[in-house]
Design a protein around this motif. Structure first.
Motif, PDB file in Angstrom:
ATOM      1  N   ASP A 100       0.802  -1.222   0.000  1.00 18.12           N
ATOM      2  CA  ASP A 100       0.000   0.000   0.000  1.00 18.12           C
ATOM      3  C   ASP A 100       0.838   1.276   0.000  1.00 18.12           C
ATOM      4  O   ASP A 100       0.296   2.364  -0.154  1.00 18.12           O
ATOM      5  CB  ASP A 100      -0.921   0.035   1.220  1.00 18.12           C
ATOM      6  N   ILE A 101       2.143   1.180   0.190  1.00 18.54           N
ATOM      7  CA  ILE A 101       2.976   2.380   0.303  1.00 18.54           C
ATOM      8  C   ILE A 101       2.825   3.269  -0.934  1.00 18.54           C
ATOM      9  O   ILE A 101       2.635   4.483  -0.819  1.00 18.54           O
ATOM     10  CB  ILE A 101       4.455   2.018   0.552  1.00 18.54           C
ATOM     11  N   ALA A 102       2.876   2.692  -2.106  1.00 18.91           N
ATOM     12  CA  ALA A 102       2.769   3.489  -3.330  1.00 18.91           C
ATOM     13  C   ALA A 102       1.404   4.177  -3.411  1.00 18.91           C
ATOM     14  O   ALA A 102       1.324   5.361  -3.753  1.00 18.91           O
ATOM     15  CB  ALA A 102       3.004   2.616  -4.555  1.00 18.91           C
ATOM     16  N   ARG A 103       0.333   3.485  -3.069  1.00 14.28           N
ATOM     17  CA  ARG A 103      -1.021   4.049  -3.128  1.00 14.28           C
ATOM     18  C   ARG A 103      -1.172   5.237  -2.186  1.00 14.28           C
ATOM     19  O   ARG A 103      -1.821   6.230  -2.502  1.00 14.28           O
ATOM     20  CB  ARG A 103      -2.054   2.970  -2.766  1.00 14.28           C
ATOM     21  N   VAL A 104      -0.552   5.154  -1.028  1.00 18.38           N
ATOM     22  CA  VAL A 104      -0.729   6.175   0.000  1.00 18.38           C
ATOM     23  C   VAL A 104       0.281   7.313  -0.140  1.00 18.38           C
ATOM     24  O   VAL A 104      -0.079   8.484  -0.001  1.00 18.38           O
ATOM     25  CB  VAL A 104      -0.636   5.536   1.412  1.00 18.38           C
ATOM     26  N   PHE A 105       1.536   6.995  -0.434  1.00 23.68           N
ATOM     27  CA  PHE A 105       2.603   7.986  -0.320  1.00 23.68           C
ATOM     28  C   PHE A 105       3.298   8.382  -1.624  1.00 23.68           C
ATOM     29  O   PHE A 105       3.769   9.503  -1.744  1.00 23.68           O
ATOM     30  CB  PHE A 105       3.687   7.476   0.642  1.00 23.68           C
ATOM     31  N   SER A 106       3.422   7.481  -2.566  1.00 23.59           N
ATOM     32  CA  SER A 106       4.276   7.704  -3.733  1.00 23.59           C
ATOM     33  C   SER A 106       3.906   8.968  -4.503  1.00 23.59           C
ATOM     34  O   SER A 106       2.788   9.108  -4.991  1.00 23.59           O
ATOM     35  CB  SER A 106       4.206   6.493  -4.661  1.00 23.59           C
ATOM     36  N   GLY A 107       4.870   9.898  -4.593  1.00 18.35           N
ATOM     37  CA  GLY A 107       4.673  11.133  -5.334  1.00 18.35           C
ATOM     38  C   GLY A 107       3.781  12.156  -4.656  1.00 18.35           C
ATOM     39  O   GLY A 107       3.521  13.217  -5.222  1.00 18.35           O
ATOM     40  N   LYS A 108       3.296  11.856  -3.467  1.00 18.10           N
ATOM     41  CA  LYS A 108       2.378  12.759  -2.766  1.00 18.10           C
ATOM     42  C   LYS A 108       3.159  13.934  -2.178  1.00 18.10           C
ATOM     43  O   LYS A 108       4.143  13.748  -1.483  1.00 18.10           O
ATOM     44  CB  LYS A 108       1.667  11.998  -1.647  1.00 18.10           C
ATOM     45  N   PRO A 109       2.718  15.170  -2.445  1.00 17.95           N
ATOM     46  CA  PRO A 109       3.371  16.323  -1.835  1.00 17.95           C
ATOM     47  C   PRO A 109       3.163  16.340  -0.316  1.00 17.95           C
ATOM     48  O   PRO A 109       2.043  16.128   0.168  1.00 17.95           O
ATOM     49  CB  PRO A 109       2.669  17.520  -2.485  1.00 17.95           C
ATOM     50  N   PHE A 110       4.236  16.581   0.410  1.00 16.78           N
ATOM     51  CA  PHE A 110       4.200  16.687   1.872  1.00 16.78           C
ATOM     52  C   PHE A 110       4.885  17.980   2.292  1.00 16.78           C
ATOM     53  O   PHE A 110       5.934  18.332   1.755  1.00 16.78           O
ATOM     54  CB  PHE A 110       4.941  15.513   2.530  1.00 16.78           C
ATOM     55  N   ALA A 111       4.294  18.657   3.261  1.00 19.55           N
ATOM     56  CA  ALA A 111       4.904  19.828   3.893  1.00 19.55           C
ATOM     57  C   ALA A 111       5.045  19.518   5.377  1.00 19.55           C
ATOM     58  O   ALA A 111       4.191  18.834   5.959  1.00 19.55           O
ATOM     59  CB  ALA A 111       4.033  21.066   3.698  1.00 19.55           C
ATOM     60  N   ILE A 112       6.114  20.005   5.974  1.00 16.85           N
ATOM     61  CA  ILE A 112       6.377  19.725   7.388  1.00 16.85           C
ATOM     62  C   ILE A 112       6.602  21.048   8.111  1.00 16.85           C
ATOM     63  O   ILE A 112       7.402  21.880   7.667  1.00 16.85           O
ATOM     64  CB  ILE A 112       7.603  18.815   7.560  1.00 16.85           C
ATOM     65  N   THR A 113       5.896  21.226   9.209  1.00 15.99           N
ATOM     66  CA  THR A 113       6.064  22.398  10.056  1.00 15.99           C
ATOM     67  C   THR A 113       5.848  21.962  11.499  1.00 15.99           C
ATOM     68  O   THR A 113       5.556  20.795  11.757  1.00 15.99           O
ATOM     69  CB  THR A 113       5.102  23.532   9.648  1.00 15.99           C
ATOM     70  N   GLY A 114       5.985  22.885  12.423  1.00 17.73           N
ATOM     71  CA  GLY A 114       5.746  22.525  13.809  1.00 17.73           C
ATOM     72  C   GLY A 114       5.953  23.672  14.764  1.00 17.73           C
ATOM     73  O   GLY A 114       6.547  24.700  14.418  1.00 17.73           O
ATOM     74  N   ALA A 115       5.450  23.487  15.973  1.00 16.03           N
ATOM     75  CA  ALA A 115       5.542  24.489  17.037  1.00 16.03           C
ATOM     76  C   ALA A 115       6.112  23.842  18.287  1.00 16.03           C
ATOM     77  O   ALA A 115       5.850  22.675  18.573  1.00 16.03           O
ATOM     78  CB  ALA A 115       4.157  25.059  17.337  1.00 16.03           C
ATOM     79  N   SER A 116       6.900  24.635  19.016  1.00 15.94           N
ATOM     80  CA  SER A 116       7.545  24.140  20.228  1.00 15.94           C
ATOM     81  C   SER A 116       7.640  25.257  21.255  1.00 15.94           C
ATOM     82  O   SER A 116       7.793  26.423  20.886  1.00 15.94           O
ATOM     83  CB  SER A 116       8.950  23.649  19.871  1.00 15.94           C
TER      84      SER A 116
END
Length: 185
Positions: A100-116
């Motif tokens: 399922d990795i390709a169906r869920v993640f492959s080529g999918k745009p991801f942005a990462i942010t966070g607060a601390s």
């Protein structure tokens, strides 16, 4: 309509990352829908449990939400200079079964942010996610970095974003990522 999924990596009710995520959802640009995903209810990964019962419902629900969207925003805490275990665990469950990795993640745009609450935001946690994103075949967005430090002064007691500079930076982040997704990354 572009559909993005936003996921907070914290289970804490008064989480700064959940507050940041909800502020981002509220500022979705025209033509963009941002849906809240959750890691709540996802048990610790156990291969024996998977073999006997399959992927747990909470993990399967999040996995299908991510598979059906155009892009994902991760709002990551930083615990001991790294990725929070509960957040990584949720992503690990979403890779099961491996087919399922390709169906869920492959080529999918991801942005990462966070607060601390600390002085450096979530710099190390955001950087620690990059090998995971690479392994899963995602398309990380590097257009804008957003690390919210001293989060206790940025949100009020109800989790409302009260700092104008952070609000402006968050809006730029959300709009930039949405444009990246809409332009095909």
């Amino acid at each position: 309509m572009t559909k993005l999924v936003a996921i907070s990596g914290s289970l804490r009710k008064a989480s700064y990352n959940t507050a940041l995520m909800r502020a981002a959802i509220a500022m979705a640009p025209a033509g963009v829908e941002i849906v809240e995903g959750t890691i709540r209810g996802i048990p610790l990964y156990d291969g024996d449990e998977e073999a006997e019962h399959g992927v747990p419902e909470a993990a399967a629900k999040l996995k299908d939400l991510v598979a059906g969207c155009d892009g994902v925003m991760l709002f990551t805490p930083e615990y001991n200079n790294a990725i929070p275990g509960v957040f990584k665990n949720a992503i690990d469950w979403m890779t099961r079964p491996p087919a399922d990795i390709a169906r869920v993640f492959s080529g999918k745009p991801f942005a990462i942010t966070g607060a601390s609450p600390g002085n450096f935001g979530t710099l190390l946690s955001q950087e620690a996610w990059l090998p995971v994103m690479r392994t899963l075949g995602t398309r990380p967005w590097f257009g804008s970095k957003l690390m919210v430090s001293k989060a206790a002064s940025v949100f009020d007691a109800d989790g409302k974003l009260i700092d104008e500079a952070t609000e402006k930076r968050l809006r730029t982040f959300v709009e930039g990522f949405a444009a990246f997704v809409q332009d095909g990354g």
